[in-house]
Design an enzyme around this catalytic site. Structure first.
Site, PDB file in Angstrom:
ATOM      1  N   ALA A 110       0.811  -1.237  -0.103  1.00 27.36           N
ATOM      2  CA  ALA A 110       0.093   0.058   0.156  1.00 27.36           C
ATOM      3  C   ALA A 110       0.789   1.232  -0.101  1.00 27.36           C
ATOM      4  CB  ALA A 110      -1.065  -0.018   1.249  1.00 27.36           C
ATOM      5  N   PHE A 111       0.380   2.323  -0.136  1.00 28.52           N
ATOM      6  CA  PHE A 111       1.299   3.451  -0.715  1.00 28.52           C
ATOM      7  C   PHE A 111       1.968   4.063   0.953  1.00 28.52           C
ATOM      8  CE2 PHE A 111       0.187   7.967   0.619  1.00 28.52           C
ATOM      9  CZ  PHE A 111      -0.985   7.874   1.324  1.00 28.52           C
ATOM     10  N   LYS A 112       1.127   3.543   1.924  1.00 28.39           N
ATOM     11  CA  LYS A 112       1.897   4.000   3.251  1.00 28.39           C
ATOM     12  C   LYS A 112       3.582   3.617   3.226  1.00 28.39           C
ATOM     13  CE  LYS A 112      -2.119   5.176   5.238  1.00 28.39           C
ATOM     14  NZ  LYS A 112      -3.141   5.018   4.163  1.00 28.39           N
ATOM     15  N   ASP A 113       3.769   2.778   2.374  1.00 29.51           N
ATOM     16  CA  ASP A 113       5.235   2.089   2.241  1.00 29.51           C
ATOM     17  C   ASP A 113       6.133   3.405   1.746  1.00 29.51           C
ATOM     18  OD1 ASP A 113       4.929  -0.414   3.341  1.00 29.51           O
ATOM     19  OD2 ASP A 113       4.150  -1.225   1.237  1.00 29.51           O
ATOM     20  N   LEU A 116       6.752   5.242   4.930  1.00 26.92           N
ATOM     21  CA  LEU A 116       7.074   4.688   5.974  1.00 26.92           C
ATOM     22  C   LEU A 116       8.215   3.679   5.887  1.00 26.92           C
ATOM     23  CD1 LEU A 116       3.529   3.938   7.541  1.00 26.92           C
ATOM     24  CD2 LEU A 116       5.296   5.068   8.708  1.00 26.92           C
TER      25      LEU A 116
END
Ligand SMILES: *Cc1c(COP(=O)(O)O)cnc(C)c1O
Length: 495
Positions: A110-113, A116
């Site tokens: 997911a784009f949170k990577d 993060l």
């Protein structure tokens, strides 16, 4: 240029970037914003020749100006490496009507990577720069994606620990399995018997608990936040907007200087705010199109100028956008309030007291950079089906919300500007909803069977993140009552 940060509510000014990263939130509850947005002074031609990592350095060094080149390059090189399954890091996929910017090639799909993966390095570097003696303890409440991506980022990073709370019955099967199989000696996942709001409230309480803070300090710990209000998450997200524009130039799809639109499936308003910062840096952008699901509080705000969270909350097939208070919107409010902290603080006070606020007509006029729309569950499913049939390309549910909003936007405005749609998750992460949209015959298949179904349908190999959860051992089994969250933290840290 030296960029310093200040709180949107006025209590803090002239804060160096590294301290803002460490603190996360300003002491008055406001968000840190740059005192001025740095300009992209490199030419597009120059930027188009750069790798993702070099664009990242060029953009981030302007915002994080107290990090040395060596420090920042170290952070970037450790974040954007073979953890991503493509060298491009954030590739573009062209369809008949748009370009999809795939932000899901990292560890947790997911784009949170995108942010993060680098935040742990930015944070530990900041701790060193500021002579922080304590070990950093990241405390996070999650509704699914953030907790996993944060743990993947912080796992085995020296000088850090991470504790994640999630609602036992409030996350998808894939999301829960991803979390409870998390590796890393410094990671800890706890299910609570309450809902996401309970988890969030419990975490906030711990951040404000003075006795707990004292006990932590004595034991050599300090809390920090990996939440999307941290500028250490916002700044890395500006990079891929600049990079995608340059890729379009490099591929000859547009000429340097041509304007493009960005469509962003939005929840907490972090991703689209990064696109806005890219525009303020000088990237040629026409419209920023804010896409919501049935929880359309942002759509109403852009249309009426009133933000009102007093409304029903819906669980949808795009859960990472099921949100009624979009924290990062405060940074946009600050901007349209003429960077006036007093006005911003008053509006936010009204939000916390009455659940709503209204901006003035002059302020509303400054929202013209944005367009907005929302889509229903049926429209989201329709977008998945249509893109699959017409383009042989399978969208996840969040990206499908954006695609559906974009289609309506074009119909309404006739705008022919080339458009990039932020694709925020792999369809594998939401396989059940995606397959249901394509053909109901898949509904009776198990979760594990559906991964094979999706491979057949999409022609995209099963990502490592999914292969891993099929076989990984379960490492985290703690479940606690909502009012026992602090006791669990004390136990895990040996306080
Ligand atoms: C978090 C998330 C979003 C929303 O992004 P914001 O920055 O919170 O607006 C959209 N899609 C997916 C898949 C997400 O995980």
């Amino acid at each position: 240029m030296n960029v310093l940060y200040r709180s949107t509510r006025g209590a803090e000014e002239n804060v160096p970037a590294s301290l803002a990263v460490l603190k996360g939130l300003a002491s008055d509850g406001g968000l840190f914003v740059p005192q001025s947005i740095p300009k992209l002074n490199e030419s597009i031609e120059e930027l188009s020749k750069m790798s993702y990592q070099d664009v990242a350095y060029t953009v981030m060094s302007k915002f994080l100006s107290d990090y040395t080149e060596e420090e920042l390059r170290y952070c970037i090189n450790n974040a954007y490496d073979s953890k991503f399954d493509t060298k491009e890091i954030a590739p573009l996929h062209k369809t008949k009507n748009a370009y999809f910017l795939e932000l899901f090639h990292g560890k947790t799909i997911a784009f949170k990577d995108m942010a993060l993966s680098i935040l742990p390095y930015l944070m530990t570097t900041a701790a060193k720069k500021n002579n922080l003696k304590e070990e950093i303890v990241i405390l996070t409440a999650t509704s699914g994606d953030t907790g996993k991506a944060a743990m993947a980022g912080f796992a085995d990073v020296p000088g850090t620990r991470i504790i994640v709370f999630y609602p036992k019955n409030g996350v998808s099967a894939v999301q829960e399995r991803q979390m409870i199989t998390q590796k890393g000696e410094n990671t800890c996942v706890v299910a609570i018997t309450g809902n996401f709001d309970d988890a969030q409230t419990g975490v906030k309480k711990m951040f404000q608990d003075k006795k707990l803070a004292e006990d932590l300090k004595k034991a050599g710990f300090q809390f920090s936040s990996a939440n999307s209000i941290n500028i250490g998450r916002l700044v890395p997200q500006v990079v891929y907007y600049v990079y995608s524009y340059c890729q379009l130039v490099k591929k000859g799809e547009i000429k340097a200087g041509d304007k493009i639109n960005f469509v962003v499936p939005t929840g907490n308003f972090g991703n689209i705010l990064a696109a806005y910062y890219a525009k303020l840096m000088g990237l040629p952008v026409n419209k920023l199109i804010c896409a919501s699901n049935k929880n359309n509080v942002l759509y109403d705000f852009f249309i009426t100028g009133t933000y009102d969270k007093n409304r029903d909350f819906y669980l949808t097939s795009s859960p990472s956008m099921d949100i009624l208070v979009s924290s990062n919107l405060e940074r946009l409010i600050f901007k349209i309030a003429g960077e006036d902290a007093k006005t911003t603080a008053e509006l936010m006070e009204s939000l916390s007291k009455n659940g709503k606020y209204t901006v003035s007509n002059d302020q509303k006029a400054l929202l013209a950079d944005f367009a907005s729309g929302f889509s229903t569950e049926e429209e989201c499913a329709e977008a998945i089906r249509k893109t699959y049939e017409e383009d042989k390309y399978v969208l996840d549910t969040h990206t499908a919300v954006a695609a559906s909003v974009y289609e309506k936007y074009v119909k309404d405005t006739g705008d022919k500007t080339p458009t990039v749609i932020a694709s925020t998750a792999s369809p594998y992460k939401f396989a059940r909803s995606v397959l249901h949209a394509i053909d109901e015959k898949y509904d009776s298949h198990t979760d594990m069977e559906q991964f094979d179904d999706l491979r057949e349908v999409s022609g995209v190999e099963i990502p490592k993140a999914i292969e891993e959860i099929r076989s990984a051992e379960i490492r985290h089994t703690t479940v606690c009552e909502t009012d026992k969250m602090q006791a669990v933290v004390r136990e895990k840290l040996g306080l």
